[in-house]
Design a protein around this motif. Structure first.
Motif: not given
Lengths: 193, 193, 193, 193
Positions: C20-21, C38-40, C54-65
């Motif tokens: 995902i990352l 998120i869909s893309k 399930n793996y990331f809290e939000s779109k922001q979180d994904l970016l943060r990681v």
DNA sequence: TATGAATGAGTTTTCATTCAT
DNA sequence: TATGAATGAAAACTCATTCAT
């Protein structure tokens, strides 16, 4: 500047009004009621948007006035028919008058049919179905009764369909649809026959 | 809990799609394309606005799908006609098939005519006029030529007007307009005659 | 089915997470944070939208990681530098390490700069500027002070500009920008000189 | 009351337009293109959302106008440079002019770089890279060729990096970044040297 | 754990209508 | 009377997030 007389103002108002109505007719007929914007109509008429509301209360009102110039003329004609009594000659007159008005003003009639079919906009305007309209329907039913006996109802529906089909086809294609030929066939079928 | 299977999703999607299409059909047919808002359709279907776009790309697309269920069926039928060759029997088949489909699905056909008359929306969809449509037009012209000689063109226009008048009157008033009677008169006039 | 062991689950989780990352990195870097849906990302990763959460809290979180994998590595490196004390050799190490990481992972760095420039998204993440970052700035200032005397501040700003310019140009054009050549010129100008 | 004259309207329009552009510049520069909503811009300008569309065709158009005030000025300048022929003096003029415009309008330039880096939004606008831009690139390459011989390409890339780094650092921090000092160092390195 | 249908708040945009001049 | 700037409600559409299964 010398002040304009009341009459001059009246004349100007009417010219403007006609100008706006004419522009509205074209835009409505070309683009349909909803797609026709007040801006486009104003631009076509060469006046400002604001001025439109000086002459007409609303977009609906503009449409109402346009349709009434058709409806009123029609009602007037029907009144004449009703007064004279209905017979073969009157029937033919109805056909000929319809042909004449269609040819004289296809744009107005196109708008009329466009709106008639989109119930929503129209219904409001036509609740007010004239008394002569009612009488006319009676008379024409009687005419078919006399002519076709028990088949009258069927024939009347058929005539209605044929007649409206012709009008519809003509207003959608005034350049190419042979209205006069259709008139002849109509007369042949429902008058002379 | 384990997730739904692909099949389950498929079934759900189809149900929903049908639900939405049905709602759209009614709202479009009642209010016309422009007045019918996605919100209204969604409300009628009992789903959220957003969901509409899960099933259809746009408002246009929704309309396209609705119209294509009519158009495709018609094209298919015409193809059959064209293949078999055109004669009196085929002509009657066209009439009967039209009557049958009109009765089977008046709402769809109402929508079809509504859109056909408002050129703007429709044109885009129908540029793609099928090849069989073209051939069909040729054949029917030939049929009239054989039957009426030099009057063919006039008669063809007349038939077109009558036929479209009947269809139009029926879809605007499916409860009261006597379609079967009209069919009989039509056959009498253009087939048996 | 035999139940998976905890370890197996852990491994799967991490694989998925990486998947995902990686997808997110590409989509973010190609389309920017807002346009990347998120869909893309889910589609690219080959997982469902729901699973993302399930793996990331939000779109922001994904970016943060994603950004933290850059930031953390950098901080760690700076800590090392700070511990060893700062001198000419350390300075060159900073340059070489930067070149190495840029080349190893241009996409991550592109994302990093993209976000760094759009203050809004970024600021939140970087409030937490590491202690070593602070110390590092001191040291490098001292280094310039020793090297250039009273011109230190000017030279430091200049170096900052040159260095960031190189990094920026490289991440925007990793295929064509001659990073190694730039590294040589940089060393020549700010180390050997 | 008599209506406003054309001139009065013209003046009003220009004031409003400037007002909106100014608001848009700030919001775009602070939040980026996507996060800057028309609502926010309208609120900042103190006008209604709807009015925005009286002055600009779309959000894109708003951005386009803002960027073109930068791009056009730049193109004009480059044209001048190209006409005069390129030499050491011209090169210095480029630097000085850049410094002057950066200082005169850091917000616009910040927006410019923000957008330049987010390829997606920008590309559309800049397909139209001016002819003078092309010629300018040639000339500056020739200038480096004459000055540095076979190292030209490396040096040109280096200069590009340095120059863009300075501009970038300044627009992100116009209050504290010592642009004039950087200009001096730049001249020293690439002109006098 | 995994799916994708479903939601709803938010976005850009349009346009009939009003209003200050 | 006449202008066109200004408004605001509503339209089509998007998308992060939630939820039933």
């Amino acid at each position: 500047m010398s002040p304009r007389t009341k009459e001059q103002f009246e004349v100007m108002r009417n010219q403007r009004k006609t100008l706006i109505l004419d522009a509205a007719l074209h835009v409505f007929a070309e683009e349909g009621y909803h797609s026709a914007s007040i801006s486009k109509i104003a631009k076509r008429a060469g006046v400002s948007k604001g001025l439109m509301y000086n002459y007409f209360e609303s977009k609906q009102d503009l449409l109402r006035v346009l349709l009434h110039s058709i409806i009123d003329e029609q009602n007037e004609f029907l009144e004449g028919i009703v007064k004279k009594g209905f017979n073969e000659k009157a029937f033919q007159e109805v056909i000929d008058h319809t042909v004449k008005t269609l040819k004289a003003d296809p744009k107005h009639w196109k708008l009329y049919f466009l709106m008639a079919i989109q119930t929503e906009v129209f219904e409001v305007l036509l609740k007010e179905q004239s008394a002569s309209m009612q009488e006319y329907k009676m008379m024409i039913y009687q005419y078919f009764k006399d002519k076709y006996g028990e088949d009258a109802e069927k024939k009347l529906h058929y005539f209605t369909a044929v007649f409206s089909g012709i009008r519809m086809n003509f207003v959608m294609n005034p350049e190419t649809f042979p209205l006069d030929d259709m008139r002849d066939l109509l007369v042949e079928q429902f008058v002379k026959e």
